[in-house]
Design a protein around this motif. Structure first.
Motif, PDB file in Angstrom:
ATOM      1  N   GLN A  82       0.819  -1.209   0.000  1.00 36.26           N
ATOM      2  CA  GLN A  82       0.000   0.000   0.000  1.00 36.26           C
ATOM      3  C   GLN A  82       0.853   1.260   0.000  1.00 36.26           C
ATOM      4  O   GLN A  82       0.641   2.165  -0.811  1.00 36.26           O
ATOM      5  CB  GLN A  82      -0.947  -0.007   1.200  1.00 36.26           C
ATOM      6  N   VAL A  83       1.816   1.350   0.873  1.00 37.57           N
ATOM      7  CA  VAL A  83       2.654   2.542   0.938  1.00 37.57           C
ATOM      8  C   VAL A  83       3.689   2.545  -0.189  1.00 37.57           C
ATOM      9  O   VAL A  83       4.060   3.603  -0.695  1.00 37.57           O
ATOM     10  CB  VAL A  83       3.345   2.657   2.318  1.00 37.57           C
ATOM     11  N   CYS A  84       4.126   1.361  -0.617  1.00 36.42           N
ATOM     12  CA  CYS A  84       5.130   1.282  -1.678  1.00 36.42           C
ATOM     13  C   CYS A  84       4.554   1.698  -3.026  1.00 36.42           C
ATOM     14  O   CYS A  84       5.294   2.121  -3.914  1.00 36.42           O
ATOM     15  CB  CYS A  84       5.686  -0.135  -1.779  1.00 36.42           C
ATOM     16  N   HIS A  85       3.243   1.541  -3.190  1.00 36.12           N
ATOM     17  CA  HIS A  85       2.590   1.880  -4.451  1.00 36.12           C
ATOM     18  C   HIS A  85       1.644   3.070  -4.285  1.00 36.12           C
ATOM     19  O   HIS A  85       0.663   3.192  -5.008  1.00 36.12           O
ATOM     20  CB  HIS A  85       1.842   0.659  -4.989  1.00 36.12           C
ATOM     21  N   MET A  86       1.963   3.918  -3.312  1.00 32.52           N
ATOM     22  CA  MET A  86       1.183   5.129  -3.119  1.00 32.52           C
ATOM     23  C   MET A  86       1.294   6.035  -4.345  1.00 32.52           C
ATOM     24  O   MET A  86       0.385   6.785  -4.670  1.00 32.52           O
ATOM     25  CB  MET A  86       1.680   5.867  -1.863  1.00 32.52           C
ATOM     26  N   CYS A  87       2.440   5.957  -5.017  1.00 35.36           N
ATOM     27  CA  CYS A  87       2.677   6.715  -6.247  1.00 35.36           C
ATOM     28  C   CYS A  87       3.010   5.749  -7.378  1.00 35.36           C
ATOM     29  O   CYS A  87       3.494   4.648  -7.141  1.00 35.36           O
ATOM     30  CB  CYS A  87       3.835   7.683  -6.077  1.00 35.36           C
ATOM     31  N   ARG A  88       2.766   6.186  -8.580  1.00 33.32           N
ATOM     32  CA  ARG A  88       3.106   5.372  -9.742  1.00 33.32           C
ATOM     33  C   ARG A  88       4.615   5.342  -9.948  1.00 33.32           C
ATOM     34  O   ARG A  88       5.343   6.189  -9.461  1.00 33.32           O
ATOM     35  CB  ARG A  88       2.430   5.922 -10.997  1.00 33.32           C
ATOM     36  N   GLY A  89       5.049   4.333 -10.675  1.00 33.08           N
ATOM     37  CA  GLY A  89       6.467   4.236 -11.009  1.00 33.08           C
ATOM     38  C   GLY A  89       7.239   3.418  -9.999  1.00 33.08           C
ATOM     39  O   GLY A  89       6.699   2.904  -9.023  1.00 33.08           O
ATOM     40  N   SER A  90       8.540   3.308 -10.259  1.00 31.74           N
ATOM     41  CA  SER A  90       9.426   2.524  -9.414  1.00 31.74           C
ATOM     42  C   SER A  90      10.570   3.391  -8.904  1.00 31.74           C
ATOM     43  O   SER A  90      10.813   4.489  -9.424  1.00 31.74           O
ATOM     44  CB  SER A  90       9.973   1.333 -10.205  1.00 31.74           C
ATOM     45  N   LEU A  91      11.248   2.904  -7.902  1.00 30.71           N
ATOM     46  CA  LEU A  91      12.371   3.617  -7.314  1.00 30.71           C
ATOM     47  C   LEU A  91      13.506   3.730  -8.332  1.00 30.71           C
ATOM     48  O   LEU A  91      13.906   2.745  -8.936  1.00 30.71           O
ATOM     49  CB  LEU A  91      12.846   2.874  -6.065  1.00 30.71           C
ATOM     50  N   GLN A  92      14.001   4.946  -8.516  1.00 24.69           N
ATOM     51  CA  GLN A  92      15.051   5.196  -9.499  1.00 24.69           C
ATOM     52  C   GLN A  92      16.427   5.274  -8.825  1.00 24.69           C
ATOM     53  O   GLN A  92      16.556   5.773  -7.709  1.00 24.69           O
ATOM     54  CB  GLN A  92      14.779   6.496 -10.247  1.00 24.69           C
ATOM     55  N   ASN A  93      17.457   4.800  -9.532  1.00 28.37           N
ATOM     56  CA  ASN A  93      18.810   4.763  -8.977  1.00 28.37           C
ATOM     57  C   ASN A  93      19.420   6.152  -8.796  1.00 28.37           C
ATOM     58  O   ASN A  93      20.288   6.344  -7.960  1.00 28.37           O
ATOM     59  CB  ASN A  93      19.733   3.927  -9.870  1.00 28.37           C
ATOM     60  N   ASN A  94      18.972   7.125  -9.573  1.00 26.82           N
ATOM     61  CA  ASN A  94      19.584   8.457  -9.509  1.00 26.82           C
ATOM     62  C   ASN A  94      18.946   9.360  -8.460  1.00 26.82           C
ATOM     63  O   ASN A  94      19.167  10.568  -8.451  1.00 26.82           O
ATOM     64  CB  ASN A  94      19.524   9.123 -10.881  1.00 26.82           C
ATOM     65  N   THR A  95      18.133   8.784  -7.572  1.00 24.76           N
ATOM     66  CA  THR A  95      17.526   9.544  -6.481  1.00 24.76           C
ATOM     67  C   THR A  95      18.242   9.236  -5.167  1.00 24.76           C
ATOM     68  O   THR A  95      19.012   8.272  -5.079  1.00 24.76           O
ATOM     69  CB  THR A  95      16.041   9.196  -6.341  1.00 24.76           C
ATOM     70  N   ALA A  96      17.963  10.033  -4.150  1.00 26.03           N
ATOM     71  CA  ALA A  96      18.614   9.823  -2.848  1.00 26.03           C
ATOM     72  C   ALA A  96      18.273   8.454  -2.272  1.00 26.03           C
ATOM     73  O   ALA A  96      19.148   7.721  -1.805  1.00 26.03           O
ATOM     74  CB  ALA A  96      18.199  10.926  -1.879  1.00 26.03           C
ATOM     75  N   VAL A  97      16.986   8.093  -2.302  1.00 28.49           N
ATOM     76  CA  VAL A  97      16.570   6.795  -1.769  1.00 28.49           C
ATOM     77  C   VAL A  97      17.070   5.665  -2.664  1.00 28.49           C
ATOM     78  O   VAL A  97      17.495   4.606  -2.182  1.00 28.49           O
ATOM     79  CB  VAL A  97      15.037   6.730  -1.635  1.00 28.49           C
ATOM     80  N   GLY A  98      17.035   5.887  -3.987  1.00 30.93           N
ATOM     81  CA  GLY A  98      17.521   4.869  -4.919  1.00 30.93           C
ATOM     82  C   GLY A  98      18.993   4.574  -4.727  1.00 30.93           C
ATOM     83  O   GLY A  98      19.419   3.412  -4.723  1.00 30.93           O
ATOM     84  N   ASN A  99      19.814   5.609  -4.560  1.00 28.17           N
ATOM     85  CA  ASN A  99      21.245   5.419  -4.337  1.00 28.17           C
ATOM     86  C   ASN A  99      21.504   4.738  -2.993  1.00 28.17           C
ATOM     87  O   ASN A  99      22.407   3.902  -2.875  1.00 28.17           O
ATOM     88  CB  ASN A  99      21.975   6.758  -4.400  1.00 28.17           C
ATOM     89  N   PHE A 100      20.714   5.124  -1.984  1.00 25.82           N
ATOM     90  CA  PHE A 100      20.831   4.475  -0.673  1.00 25.82           C
ATOM     91  C   PHE A 100      20.554   2.979  -0.791  1.00 25.82           C
ATOM     92  O   PHE A 100      21.265   2.144  -0.227  1.00 25.82           O
ATOM     93  CB  PHE A 100      19.860   5.125   0.317  1.00 25.82           C
ATOM     94  N   CYS A 101      19.500   2.636  -1.547  1.00 26.01           N
ATOM     95  CA  CYS A 101      19.128   1.231  -1.718  1.00 26.01           C
ATOM     96  C   CYS A 101      20.185   0.470  -2.507  1.00 26.01           C
ATOM     97  O   CYS A 101      20.470  -0.695  -2.244  1.00 26.01           O
ATOM     98  CB  CYS A 101      17.772   1.148  -2.413  1.00 26.01           C
ATOM     99  N   LEU A 102      20.772   1.145  -3.500  1.00 28.59           N
ATOM    100  CA  LEU A 102      21.772   0.514  -4.353  1.00 28.59           C
ATOM    101  C   LEU A 102      22.979   0.048  -3.557  1.00 28.59           C
ATOM    102  O   LEU A 102      23.558  -1.012  -3.845  1.00 28.59           O
ATOM    103  CB  LEU A 102      22.202   1.510  -5.447  1.00 28.59           C
ATOM    104  N   PHE A 103      23.348   0.803  -2.535  1.00 26.79           N
ATOM    105  CA  PHE A 103      24.538   0.475  -1.753  1.00 26.79           C
ATOM    106  C   PHE A 103      24.209  -0.205  -0.425  1.00 26.79           C
ATOM    107  O   PHE A 103      25.112  -0.410   0.397  1.00 26.79           O
ATOM    108  CB  PHE A 103      25.357   1.741  -1.488  1.00 26.79           C
ATOM    109  N   SER A 104      22.944  -0.561  -0.223  1.00 20.48           N
ATOM    110  CA  SER A 104      22.554  -1.285   0.997  1.00 20.48           C
ATOM    111  C   SER A 104      22.590  -2.787   0.727  1.00 20.48           C
ATOM    112  O   SER A 104      22.076  -3.251  -0.297  1.00 20.48           O
ATOM    113  CB  SER A 104      21.135  -0.877   1.443  1.00 20.48           C
ATOM    114  N   SER A 105      23.183  -3.523   1.626  1.00 16.58           N
ATOM    115  CA  SER A 105      23.301  -4.971   1.432  1.00 16.58           C
ATOM    116  C   SER A 105      21.949  -5.656   1.612  1.00 16.58           C
ATOM    117  O   SER A 105      21.127  -5.232   2.426  1.00 16.58           O
ATOM    118  CB  SER A 105      24.305  -5.557   2.428  1.00 16.58           C
ATOM    119  N   ASP A 106      21.727  -6.712   0.823  1.00 14.97           N
ATOM    120  CA  ASP A 106      20.510  -7.531   0.903  1.00 14.97           C
ATOM    121  C   ASP A 106      19.240  -6.707   0.720  1.00 14.97           C
ATOM    122  O   ASP A 106      18.214  -6.987   1.339  1.00 14.97           O
ATOM    123  CB  ASP A 106      20.449  -8.278   2.243  1.00 14.97           C
TER     124      ASP A 106
END
Length: 233
Positions: free
Chosen positions: A34-58
């Protein structure tokens, strides 16, 4: 049974186990959908959260969320709902384990003081510049406005000293952070009850015994009275 049929049986068994694992994982994902799809689209790598996720293990991406498996559950460690045309934001409890949240580029007029209660791991928040950081700017080590964005970095501990006795909490209790500007009081070891005034272990067996006994007694009385009414009819 031939060797070929035995091999097929073993293969089918492991395939069934894998399918069960996928279904379980999908169930976990649906909890946070529900909260993950509150907005359309997917998490992008060039955003702050996307970059954080890219370098987070597992970690893995689901909609606008960055997820990480902790034990048997998937937790949201990053949430990007920026540029979603949100006027009101009322509930983010599903993301209470988040470390970073981006709410920027939304026409939000204000945020409830209770929106981030329980977000004790939250370390970075991005907001429209006209909004204050959750819990007030004093709840963060660093707050900064750049253009139309406000950055809140490093959540401060709302307790005097985490894990120590606090004058904000009753005697025999410990203070622990519970989100920006919030704290909770937990009874110290060997104390329980109202304001942690009772010493010793909580009498689980006695309480459950009394509760079960009273429940059975009430159920029996109801059964007898309803049975008598049924006979009269």
């Amino acid at each position: 049974m031939t060797a070929a049929s035995s091999l097929f049986t073993v293969f089918a068994f492991f395939l069934l186990l894998n399918c069960r694992d996928v279904r379980c994982e999908d169930t976990e994902l649906r909890v946070s959908a529900q909260v993950c799809h509150m907005c359309r689209g997917s998490l992008q790598n060039n955003t702050a959260v996307g970059n954080f996720c890219l370098f987070s293990s597992d970690s893995r991406v689901e909609g606008r969320c960055c997820l990480r498996k902790t034990g048997e559950t998937l937790e949201i460690i990053g949430l990007d709902i920026s540029n979603c045309s949100l006027n009101v934001l009322e509930n983010l409890k599903e993301a209470s384990a988040a470390i970073i949240i981006d709410l920027s580029h939304n026409p939000l007029s204000n945020l409830s003081d209770l929106l981030f209660v329980g977000f004790s791991s939250l370390n970075n928040v991005m907001l429209p510049s006209h909004l204050l950081c959750p819990g007030g700017n004093e709840s963060w080590h660093k707050t900064e406005v750049k253009g139309d964005l406000r950055f809140c970095d490093g959540q401060r501990d709302a307790c005097n000293q985490t894990g120590q006795m606090s004058w904000d909490c009753p005697e025999n209790s410990l203070c622990a952070p519970y989100g920006p500007g919030f704290f909770e009081c937990a009874c110290a070891s060997n104390f329980h009850g109202y304001k942690c005034l009772r010493e010793g272990e909580f009498p689980v067996v006695n309480v459950l015994g009394i509760l079960c006994g009273s429940t059975c007694l009430v159920s029996l009385l109801l059964w007898l009275t309803q049975r008598r009414k049924a006979k009269d009819i």
